[in-house]
Design a protein around this motif. Structure first.
Motif, short mmCIF file in Angstrom:
data_model
loop_
_atom_site.label_atom_id
_atom_site.label_comp_id
_atom_site.label_asym_id
_atom_site.label_seq_id
_atom_site.Cartn_x
_atom_site.Cartn_y
_atom_site.Cartn_z
N LYS A 64 -12.12 -2.11 7.50
CA LYS A 64 -12.42 -1.03 6.54
C LYS A 64 -11.24 -0.05 6.56
O LYS A 64 -10.87 0.46 7.61
N VAL A 65 -10.69 0.19 5.37
CA VAL A 65 -9.48 1.01 5.23
C VAL A 65 -9.79 2.25 4.40
O VAL A 65 -10.51 2.17 3.40
N LEU B 26 -9.27 1.70 9.88
CA LEU B 26 -7.87 2.06 9.70
C LEU B 26 -7.79 3.23 8.73
O LEU B 26 -8.26 3.15 7.60
N TRP C 256 0.86 -1.18 0.00
CA TRP C 256 0.00 0.00 0.00
C TRP C 256 0.90 1.23 0.00
O TRP C 256 1.84 1.33 0.78
N VAL D 295 -3.19 -7.94 8.55
CA VAL D 295 -4.61 -7.71 8.73
C VAL D 295 -5.23 -9.10 8.82
O VAL D 295 -5.07 -9.92 7.92
N ILE E 42 -7.46 5.34 2.70
CA ILE E 42 -6.12 5.88 2.45
C ILE E 42 -6.24 7.16 1.63
O ILE E 42 -6.99 7.23 0.67
N GLU F 204 -12.26 -2.78 1.86
CA GLU F 204 -12.30 -3.65 3.03
C GLU F 204 -11.44 -4.87 2.75
O GLU F 204 -11.47 -5.42 1.64
N GLU G 183 -10.74 3.64 -0.66
CA GLU G 183 -11.49 2.98 0.41
C GLU G 183 -11.76 1.54 0.00
O GLU G 183 -12.20 1.28 -1.12
N ALA H 49 -14.27 4.05 8.77
CA ALA H 49 -13.05 3.25 8.61
C ALA H 49 -12.55 2.75 9.96
O ALA H 49 -12.69 3.42 10.99
#
Length: 163
Positions: free
Chosen positions: A77-78, A105, A29, A148, A80, A72, A70, A103
């Motif tokens: 739920k992320v 994270l 990421w 994760v 960035i 999952e 965004e 989110a």
């Protein structure tokens, strides 16, 4: 379970240290300021990559990657983005998006300062991996590795390298 390498602010820089770590994970990421698409192209040859563009990135990079990402993964739920701030001092444009996203994270870059902290108000974990590139004021190059797994973030490791 997914092993993640989280980096930001490469500013076009990629070396064997980053590539070695990229081979050890399931996904990479990148939280923006990629600097050159050769960085993400080379990383994508190793592992799947999720990225956002940053304020220094050109039009080609902005066409390939979104401003916000965004998704999952493994029940987490992320969200960035590149310029996001941190708990108590979020970018005013980001706060409503974060509240809406719910989110677990929140990841951003930009500051070149590594931070991992809990936001009790929004009930999320905030991560900024610092900067792994060689451009900027930071004295130490940093990135993060973590897993994760079934709704939780585990085995977080801070990776530090001399500039």
């Amino acid at each position: 379970m997914k092993k993640i390498l989280l980096l930001s602010d490469t500013h076009g820089y990629l070396d064997d240290t980053i590539l070695k770590r990229a081979n050890e994970v399931d996904e990479i990421w990148h939280a923006g300021d990629i600097g050159n698409l050769r960085v993400t192209d080379q990383l994508a040859k190793i592992k799947p990559i999720r990225a956002v563009y940053g304020n220094i990135d050109d039009a080609k990079t902005r066409l390939q990657f979104p401003e916000h990402n965004e998704f999952e993964i493994e029940g987490v739920k992320v969200f960035i983005t590149h310029i996001g701030g941190y708990p108590g001092r979020y970018n005013p444009k980001i706060r409503p998006l974060l509240e809406k996203s719910k989110a677990d994270l929140f990841i951003c870059g930009h500051s070149h300062i590594l931070k991992v902290m809990r936001d009790k108000r929004l009930d999320l974990l905030h991560m900024n991996p610092g900067a792994i590139g060689i451009h900027g004021f930071h004295k130490v190059r940093t990135m993060l590795s973590f897993e994760v797994n079934k709704g939780s973030i585990e085995n977080l490791i801070v990776l530090e390298y001399p500039r």
